[in-house]
Write a protein that holds these residues in place. Structure first.
Motif, PDB file in Angstrom:
ATOM      1  N   TYR A 200       0.843  -1.185   0.000  1.00  0.00           N
ATOM      2  CA  TYR A 200       0.000   0.000   0.000  1.00  0.00           C
ATOM      3  C   TYR A 200       0.879   1.236   0.000  1.00  0.00           C
ATOM      4  N   GLU A 201       0.230   2.379  -0.146  1.00  0.00           N
ATOM      5  CA  GLU A 201       0.932   3.656  -0.059  1.00  0.00           C
ATOM      6  C   GLU A 201       0.077   4.646   0.706  1.00  0.00           C
ATOM      7  N   LEU A 202       0.755   5.579   1.350  1.00  0.00           N
ATOM      8  CA  LEU A 202       0.078   6.686   2.015  1.00  0.00           C
ATOM      9  C   LEU A 202       0.090   7.858   1.048  1.00  0.00           C
ATOM     10  N   PRO A 203      -1.062   8.312   0.562  1.00  0.00           N
ATOM     11  CA  PRO A 203      -1.085   9.317  -0.513  1.00  0.00           C
ATOM     12  C   PRO A 203      -0.302  10.581  -0.201  1.00  0.00           C
ATOM     13  N   SER A 204      -0.225  10.971   1.068  1.00  0.00           N
ATOM     14  CA  SER A 204       0.493  12.203   1.416  1.00  0.00           C
ATOM     15  C   SER A 204       1.875  11.933   1.982  1.00  0.00           C
ATOM     16  N   ALA A 205       2.314  10.673   2.007  1.00  0.00           N
ATOM     17  CA  ALA A 205       3.636  10.326   2.537  1.00  0.00           C
ATOM     18  C   ALA A 205       4.146   9.100   1.792  1.00  0.00           C
ATOM     19  N   LEU A 206       4.458   9.258   0.518  1.00  0.00           N
ATOM     20  CA  LEU A 206       4.846   8.126  -0.311  1.00  0.00           C
ATOM     21  C   LEU A 206       6.176   7.514   0.107  1.00  0.00           C
ATOM     22  N   LYS A 207       7.005   8.260   0.818  1.00  0.00           N
ATOM     23  CA  LYS A 207       8.337   7.772   1.174  1.00  0.00           C
ATOM     24  C   LYS A 207       8.392   7.159   2.567  1.00  0.00           C
ATOM     25  N   ASP A 208       7.256   7.057   3.247  1.00  0.00           N
ATOM     26  CA  ASP A 208       7.236   6.482   4.589  1.00  0.00           C
ATOM     27  C   ASP A 208       7.487   4.978   4.531  1.00  0.00           C
ATOM     28  N   VAL A 209       8.377   4.511   5.411  1.00  0.00           N
ATOM     29  CA  VAL A 209       8.676   3.082   5.546  1.00  0.00           C
ATOM     30  C   VAL A 209       7.810   2.557   6.679  1.00  0.00           C
ATOM     31  N   GLN A 210       6.802   1.750   6.362  1.00  0.00           N
ATOM     32  CA  GLN A 210       5.777   1.436   7.350  1.00  0.00           C
ATOM     33  C   GLN A 210       5.168   0.058   7.097  1.00  0.00           C
ATOM     34  N   LEU A 211       4.712  -0.557   8.191  1.00  0.00           N
ATOM     35  CA  LEU A 211       3.932  -1.792   8.148  1.00  0.00           C
ATOM     36  C   LEU A 211       2.631  -1.572   8.901  1.00  0.00           C
ATOM     37  N   ILE A 212       1.554  -2.240   8.462  1.00  0.00           N
ATOM     38  CA  ILE A 212       0.275  -2.196   9.164  1.00  0.00           C
ATOM     39  C   ILE A 212      -0.139  -3.630   9.476  1.00  0.00           C
ATOM     40  N   ALA A 213      -0.568  -3.846  10.716  1.00  0.00           N
ATOM     41  CA  ALA A 213      -1.044  -5.150  11.167  1.00  0.00           C
ATOM     42  C   ALA A 213      -2.384  -4.968  11.860  1.00  0.00           C
TER      43      ALA A 213
END
Length: 950
Positions: A200-213
């Motif tokens: 997925y991507e965060l539309p306002s933070a495309l460069k964020d390194v993130q996981l969702i659980a």
């Protein structure tokens, strides 16, 4: 009226046909005018498209929820701004006292509105193992299936997580980690693996390194596993998406009720319908503009505006010679107009119509190319900005204004050629004779006045409120003055021709003889170079300032490795060996720390049985500002200012990698720290401690106090009493003034520490490198430490690395390219106008080499004169903007002092440094490049010139 209309229609028709007949010159002028239109229109479209509307921003922040609630970090009743970007405790920070609770604040269900639908959003940070090593990652827990989160993220491929052990990852994480959908990832500190089931991507933070659980499946288990292993856990930051019943949403009154419970709120209803300032308690407590004071990038924007203005001026000056060449090429046609009854007004109308026609064509072409370019580059621009656009925003009025700028530029560039063409007699136009004109004596006087007046205005701008704007305006006026002086300055350059060889002497004399052709070309190069020099001088001065303000933590190519968790002190020897194996070291100094209590206690520990060791400053050598019960507030501003000059109150100017001011080591540490004082080396070898701070030394001795009860010591300090503890008084060697201890205050030999009864524990090593380790070496060391299960930090002093922003770098490159392009185009036009001279050389039998050499020197002379004058003209705006920045920094410091934030030893250093390398490059590359280009494109042979009739 009808006659005027028909005459202009005829003039436009003639200009259109002439432009079509001379396609090469027309395309060249059109490209010069259209180029900035392409850039400005593309920038406008990019800015407007990337600027989200309030509704779009709320959709990405809140999803389908009415509000987002979080516990204020102050954990007390607060006041907030309507947007939630500012908050303050009720009563202000002056009366704020942090709560005495040890536990973290939690958002209680009863704090939420009754009947609200709530989704918890928890985030934390941890290191995850990747194919390359370890990666700092944002870990997030949220119910991705809830309708409230719709719009907060975009699933690109795969599916949403359904159960424990499944996660989705941002595309940035997949790119950095080397993983893909279907891979398994496990956080450091646990063997549990999580399968990536979607991207997925965060539309306002495309460069964020993130996981969702899913909730409770990632952060909580990882936190428990880390704490069970004795490592620091994962601290979660909880926020709550809330949807309330009713059409009004989360109202301003509900926001104020939540503020009274210590909650910070971002409300959709409030953001769309903001309350009046009189209804915001925060603005009644604190002025709305208290922390205002202008944009942090105001000076950078002024640099951008200055360079853009100079670029537009350069285009006018550069297009002017092109229209002049066109007018001379069409002088027979213009002469026929005069012979058939046309007056000067008609001649001017025809030449001006040429500017109008090409300007209009450039407007259409530039705007169309700008739109197409922005559409084509949209994915790349979104990735660069890290933001998905809300749409493709076309604003017709703004694009029309930008297009009108091209038309105006074309007309302005054609004014001088139109006047010149209209003054020629019919006979001169028909016969092709250029005639002789007396030098204009008024223009140089006006130029001198403009230079002096513009410089004065620019200097005035350094002390005015609208400084950057005034500096830019004054610089433009001064440059126009230099442009007006160009014919006179070209004549002065001609005096050095007597000392030159044949070809450059002929080229210089030809330039001086044809000043009407040379001056506009020189002025065009001048304007472009001035923009380059302005940017380069400003950027180089900023770099010198940043280099001066940079303070190294250690000598160059020296580093430190230390175990972050003091409870892992038993692993330090293995860490040291891994360091020596992976890195090429010239020296490694193993360092121990002083401990009071268990070896696992650190300096700031409050655990039972843990104390600390402190170096005690003799009472008479302490700074009164810090020893007074209420600090600097016990003194008047004048007294405090004077005391800050006291050596006892001097603050060390260094970035500190050192957490332990007193360490146990041998003379290898001095070698690693590049301390060459022979007395210090001899002292350590003889078992005598070495002191780097004379403020701690009295009668050649230093006192180390072993504090077993840190709380009691801190309470005593708050009451102005001496800290309780056992003192160890040791004779020391004090290094001479000026020897840098790099943050250390005391180095004790191992034998001396044992004799004095001081307990020690290893914590790391300082080392000097034979060469900087490559990225692969760093990753291998991190991998080894990870397999050992040790959290160790490695820091290496690489020196000042520069702080140039991408925007300023791009602006510098743009200005440089415009300079070279302007030199080439201007000298090319001058060469085209001098074609008759080349044919004359061919007629008298000059070999091709002579013609090529003369042509090259003609262009080189023009470029050299433009570079010299432009370098001088470009310094003024850079100096003015730096002075404006110095004034702004002074005002900021005064405002900070008035608010009680003054720091000791604060200095303002805003240098003005000349970029000699850039100037040397311009002086060499631009003229030589223009000369070589002109020589290459000059034809070896040429048809003999036919003698004009008459």
């Amino acid at each position: 009226m009808i006659s005027w209309y028909h005459s202009w229609i005829a003039a436009i028709r003639i200009a259109r046909r002439d432009a079509w007949r001379s396609k090469g010159r027309s395309i060249l002028v059109l490209a010069m005018i259209a180029l900035p239109i392409v850039g400005v229109s593309a920038a406008d479209l990019t800015m407007r498209s990337a600027e989200l509307s309030v509704e779009q921003d709320l959709q990405r922040r809140l999803g389908a929820a009415d509000a987002e609630l979080s516990v204020s970090h102050m954990n007390v009743p607060i006041y907030q701004s309507p947007g939630g970007d500012r908050s303050a405790p009720v009563g202000g920070y002056e009366s704020y006292e942090p709560p005495s609770k040890d536990e973290d604040p939690q958002l209680l269900p009863q704090s939420l509105p009754a009947g609200a639908e709530v989704v918890k959003d928890s985030t934390g940070y941890a290191k995850l193992r990747t194919t390359h090593g370890l990666l700092d990652t944002v870990l997030r827990e949220i119910d991705t299936h809830s309708p409230l989160v719709k719009g907060r993220f975009t699933l690109l491929r795969g599916r949403l997580p359904e159960e424990a052990g499944e996660v989705i990852a941002t595309t940035a994480f997949l790119k950095e980690s080397g993983y893909f959908v279907g891979s398994s990832v496990n956080p450091r500190g646990t063997d549990h693996e999580y399968k990536i089931v979607g991207a997925y991507e965060l539309p306002s933070a495309l460069k964020d390194v993130q996981l969702i659980a899913p909730p409770g499946t990632l952060l909580t288990p990882l936190d428990k596993a880390l704490q069970a292993a004795g490592a620091p856990g994962v601290r979660a930051d909880d926020k709550y998406l809330v949807k309330v019943g009713g059409a009004d949403g989360f109202t301003w009154n509900m926001v104020k009720e939540a503020n009274a419970k210590g909650l910070l709120v971002i409300s959709r209803a409030v953001a769309l319908h903001k309350p009046a300032d009189s209804e915001v308690p925060l603005y009644a407590q604190e002025p709305k503009d208290r922390f205002g004071g202008g944009s942090a990038n105001a000076v950078e924007m002024a640099v951008l505006a200055t360079v853009v203005g100079l670029a537009m001026l350069e285009i006018c000056l550069l297009a002017g010679p092109a229209f002049a060449v066109g007018a001379r090429r069409s002088r027979r046609q213009l002469g026929l107009v005069g012979a058939n009854g046309g007056d000067r007004q008609h001649i001017r109308a025809i030449v001006l119509s040429g500017g109008l026609v090409i300007g209009a064509a450039a407007a259409v072409a530039g705007t169309a190319i700008g739109i197409a370019l922005t559409l084509g580059l949209r994915p790349l621009l979104e990735e660069y900005l890290g933001l998905r656009w809300g749409g493709f925003e076309l604003r017709p009025l703004e694009l029309a204004a930008i297009a009108l700028l091209a038309v105006v530029t074309g007309l302005l560039a054609a004014i001088v050629p139109a006047i010149t063409a209209s003054r020629q007699t019919v006979l001169a136009s028909l016969t092709g004779r250029r005639g002789v004109r007396r030098a204009n004596r008024v223009l140089p006087v006006l130029g001198l006045i403009a230079v002096a007046g513009g410089a004065a205005i620019a200097l005035y701008g350094t002390v005015s409120e609208t400084g950057s704007l005034v500096v830019a305006g004054g610089s433009a006026i001064a440059e126009l003055g230099v442009v007006a002086l160009t014919p006179v300055l070209v004549g002065l350059f001609g005096r050095i021709g007597r000392w030159m060889p044949l070809s450059p002497r002929l080229a210089l004399r030809d330039a001086v003889r044809n000043r009407g052709r040379t001056a506009p070309a020189v002025a065009a190069v001048l304007a472009a170079v001035a923009g380059t020099v302005a940017v380069a001088t400003y950027q180089h001065s900023k770099d010198v300032q940043a280099r001066h303000e940079y303070v190294a933590a250690l000598p160059h190519h020296t580093g430190v490795i230390e175990v972050a968790d003091n409870s892992s002190y038993k692993d330090v020897p293995a860490v040291r060996e891994a360091l020596s194996k992976e890195f090429s070291l010239s020296v490694r100094a193993d360092v121990d720390r002083l401990v009071v209590g268990r070896p696992g206690c650190d300096t700031y520990s409050r655990e039972t049985g843990c104390g600390r060791a402190e170096i005690i400053v003799p009472k008479e050598q302490r700074c009164p500002l810090s020893e007074s019960p209420h600090g600097p507030s016990d003194f008047t501003p004048a007294q405090a200012k004077e005391l800050r000059k006291d050596p006892r109150c001097a603050q060390p100017r260094h970035r500190n990698y050192v957490e332990n001011e007193a360490v146990v080591a041998d003379e290898k540490l001095l070698t690693a720290l590049a301390v060459t004082d022979p007395g210090a080396v001899a002292a350590l070898n003889s078992g005598k401690p070495v002191s780097f701070d004379k403020q701690n030394v009295k009668d050649g001795k230093v006192t180390i106090r072993l504090i077993t009860d840190p709380d009691a010591a801190d309470n005593a300090r708050g009451k102005g009493l001496e800290k309780p503890g056992e003192d160890k008084v040791l004779p020391v060697y004090q290094v001479p003034e000026g020897v840098n201890g790099w943050g250390f205050k005391l180095i004790l030999p191992t034998a001396t520490a044992k004799t004095a009864g001081l307990a020690t524990a290893p914590f790391g090593s300082y080392f000097a490198l034979d060469g900087m380790p490559a990225s692969e070496q760093r990753q291998r060391l991190d991998g080894v430490l990870d397999r050992m299960g040790v959290d160790a930090r490695v820091r290496i002093e690489q020196g000042y690395q520069g702080t140039n922003s991408i925007e300023m770098l791009a602006l510098t490159l743009f200005a440089g390219l415009v300079t070279i392009g302007a030199a080439g185009i201007a000298t090319g036009l001058a060469q085209a106008d001098a074609e008759a001279d080349l044919k004359t050389l061919a007629a008298v039998g000059a070999p091709p080499r002579v013609r090529r050499t003369l042509s090259g020197f003609q262009c080189g002379v023009i470029a050299l004169m433009g570079v010299l004058l432009g370098s001088a003209a470009g310094i003024l705006p850079a100096v003015g903007l730096r002075l404006v920045q110095e004034r702004e920094m002074q005002r900021f410091l005064e405002r900070a002092v008035s608010m009680g934030y003054e720091s000791a030893g604060t200095e303002i250093y805003v240098p003005i440094a000349m970029p000699w390398g850039t100037l040397a490059g311009l002086l060499v590359l631009v003229p030589v490049g223009a000369a070589l280009l002109a020589a290459l494109v000059t034809r070896s042979g040429g048809a003999l010139a036919r003698r004009a009739a008459g």
